[in-house]
Write an enzyme that holds these catalytic residues in place. Structure first.
Site, mmCIF file in Angstrom:
data_model
loop_
_atom_site.group_PDB
_atom_site.id
_atom_site.type_symbol
_atom_site.label_atom_id
_atom_site.label_comp_id
_atom_site.label_asym_id
_atom_site.label_seq_id
_atom_site.Cartn_x
_atom_site.Cartn_y
_atom_site.Cartn_z
ATOM 1 C CD GLU A 1 -2.613 -1.748 0.374
ATOM 2 O OE1 GLU A 1 -2.725 -1.049 -0.648
ATOM 3 O OE2 GLU A 1 -3.238 -2.814 0.535
ATOM 4 N NE ARG B 1 0.346 7.832 -6.117
ATOM 5 C CZ ARG B 1 -0.967 7.628 -6.014
ATOM 6 N NH1 ARG B 1 -1.612 6.986 -6.959
ATOM 7 N NH2 ARG B 1 -1.620 8.030 -4.950
ATOM 8 N N GLY C 1 -11.948 6.226 -18.487
ATOM 9 C CA GLY C 1 -13.357 6.596 -18.541
ATOM 10 C C GLY C 1 -13.848 7.025 -19.901
ATOM 11 C CG ASP D 1 -3.305 -1.503 -7.786
ATOM 12 O OD1 ASP D 1 -2.250 -1.717 -7.161
ATOM 13 O OD2 ASP D 1 -4.375 -1.199 -7.233
ATOM 14 C CD1 TRP E 1 -1.531 2.826 -2.020
ATOM 15 C CD2 TRP E 1 -0.928 3.272 -4.113
ATOM 16 N NE1 TRP E 1 -1.704 1.679 -2.749
ATOM 17 C CE2 TRP E 1 -1.337 1.925 -4.039
ATOM 18 C CE3 TRP E 1 -0.498 3.776 -5.349
ATOM 19 C CZ2 TRP E 1 -1.337 1.067 -5.149
ATOM 20 C CZ3 TRP E 1 -0.499 2.926 -6.445
ATOM 21 C CH2 TRP E 1 -0.904 1.595 -6.335
ATOM 22 C CG ASP F 1 -4.786 -8.270 -0.187
ATOM 23 O OD1 ASP F 1 -4.893 -7.593 -1.203
ATOM 24 O OD2 ASP F 1 -3.714 -8.803 0.172
#
Length: 529
Positions: free
Chosen positions: A189, A241, A258, A353, A407, A466
């Protein structure tokens, strides 16, 4: 000569889901979907790039749970059956839509994709880890490790031995898998806390990733922000990042996935088809589910699923070329601007991811393919690099103390510690205390050795971030609760049996067969540091 770097970083992770005790568990399909929709398509992109002379550079984590599942014969057999069912359904769809031109075109497109996945799967003898390793060996791919089971490290920092076990077991597993030590780690994470860098250094790791604010709020404040890594006082590099490039892909409002032309994830044949027709391809109890065949595009914002129009992969692929060109153009302008300010070559780190590309965003692998090709052939402003190569080329960086960060939502730990999942942590902490206690024991015989090692496995599996994440999202919550409880109950039984000297050999054999991750684990990894 280029004046900057761009590093595309993919985080490939799934929780360890393997149920030999049951003929069917829906959550096992997370792996099968990712193989068909993400991992094989990415490998097909890599193959095409090398064939066409594109010397691509990509950093990718492959977590120990994912690697273990990809190498597991039981799950390989079950994926075989899953893919065969998809191929069968795709052929039925071609016949069903024989008189409908566009639907037949889409059905044939789906069938080709599944057939190509079958060819690739068999080409590598069902071993996708071997397929990825060849690009690690060629220098095109830098593969990182992660926490052993993706444990959320800041929430176990009061037990340094537990954090060390997550790191060290992962590093040992990586070396056994890839025949070399890991250079870097994707902190689960991207969650950092002060002091974990010393453990990373002790494990031989050279770098890790954190969210941008982990760098921006470092002490002293880094001169170049997130556009150069910093070295911690332990000598490990921290990469941050980049917000701008991340938003172009991640954002639900302005992100590329999108676009109206792209395939709609949430409308699936498993829900659209007549029940009697689709029944053989849904859950054994007859309940509908996504089957992985989709015919519609996003079409527009705010539309209901019934208003979605038919998809066209040709125009979707054209759109990925447009988006890749836009991404590359923006990185050129960003690098030029940063280079003028910094008077040195910046690096733009863009982590995502891996499962976004192909699974959630069907066209994502096409986007990556176009991006590498355009970066290779159409510009000279930046070099695509992976993080290990960057550190070799730019060995001098500022020394700072990164800020605690993740994040996740609000950038810290709230997503993994809130009213939905806080109940798990007293149990996890007590189990960590007990495992540290067990680590000081010496086994009396082979059965004791197996019990001690299985206790370590059960704790690691219970610690997976998770489960807390799923409890917070509100999807598949009963499964996440069941997994947390079952690993803790198995651990506690092992703890009591070991201390009482009454280990049930038949029971432990069953548990070893179910939770078989890390076959070479040594429970002594939990001994006080």
């Amino acid at each position: 000569m280029s004046i900057g770097y761009v590093a595309l970083v993919l985080h490939a992770h799934l929780p360890f889901v393997r149920h030999p005790e049951s003929d069917y568990v829906l959550e096992e399909e997370w792996l099968y979907e990712a193989i068909t929709e993400t991992y094989i398509p990415l490998l097909q992109v890599f193959e095409g790039l090398i064939r066409d002379g594109v010397d691509f550079k990509l950093t990718m984590s492959m977590t120990p749970p994912l690697v273990s599942m990809l190498l597991d014969p039981l799950l390989q057999d079950r994926y075989d059956a899953h893919l065969a069912q998809l191929e069968e359904l795709a052929e039925m769809e071609i016949a069903r839509h024989a008189q409908n031109g566009h639907m037949k075109y889409l059905a044939e497109h789906n069938a080709r994709e599944f057939n190509a996945a079958r060819v690739f799967w068999e080409k590598y003898d069902r071993n996708l880890v071997k397929a990825f390793k060849q690009y690690l060996d060629s220098g095109n791919l830098e593969i990182m490790t992660c926490g052993a089971t993706h444990g959320y490290l800041p929430l176990m920092k009061m037990y340094p031995q537990a954090v060390w076990a997550q790191i060290q077991v992962a590093c040992e597993h990586y070396e056994q898998t890839f025949d070399r030590p890991a250079n870097g780690i994707w902190l689960p994470e991207c969650a950092y806390y002060e002091g974990v860098d010393r453990l990373l250094a002790d494990a031989g790791l050279r770098y890790f990733l954190t969210d941008g604010h982990g760098i921006l709020y470092a002490r002293p404040r880094p001169r170049f922000g997130t556009y150069a890594p910093i070295f911690t006082e332990a000598g490990v590099a921290a990469f941050g990042r980049d917000q701008e490039s991340s938003q172009q892909v991640w954002s639900s409002e302005v992100g590329y996935p999108g676009a109206a032309e792209y395939r709609e994830f949430y409308r699936d044949l498993g829900w659209d088809a007549e029940y009697d027709y689709i029944k053989p391809y849904v859950m054994p109890n007859g309940q509908r589910k996504n089957v992985g065949i989709k015919y519609h595009k996003i079409t527009g914002k705010g539309l209901g699923l019934s208003d979605k129009q038919l998809y066209d992969p040709y125009w979707a692929k054209e759109k990925t070329a447009e988006h890749a060109a836009n991404f590359a153009y923006n990185r050129e302008r960003q690098v030029e601007h940063l280079h003028n300010m910094m008077q040195r070559r910046p690096i733009i780190v863009s982590p995502y991811d891996a499962e976004l590309f192909g699974h959630w965003w069907y066209e994502g692998p096409w986007f990556i393919d176009h991006l590498f090709r355009k970066s290779w052939f159409d510009q000279g402003t930046y070099d695509m690099t992976h993080l290990a190569d960057y550190l070799k080329a730019e060995p001098t960086q500022q020394v700072c103390r990164p800020s605690q960060s993740s994040w996740g939502y609000k950038g810290f730990h709230e997503y993994w510690l809130n009213e939905t999942n806080a109940w798990i942590y007293p149990h996890l902490h007590k189990a960590a205390e007990r495992m540290i206690e067990l680590s000081k024991k010496e086994p009396e015989d082979a059965l004791s050795w197996r019990a001690l090692n299985q206790a370590a496995r059960e704790l690691l599996l219970a610690q997976s971030s998770d489960w807390a994440f799923i409890m917070r999202t509100g999807t598949m919550v009963p499964y996440a609760i069941r997994r947390t409880r079952s690993h803790l109950m198995r651990f506690n039984k092992l703890y009591e049996d070991i201390n009482q000297g009454k280990i049930d050999s038949g029971w432990i054999e069953k548990v070893e067969a179910i939770d078989n991750i890390f076959p070479d684990i040594n429970y002594r990894v939990y001994r006080p540091l």
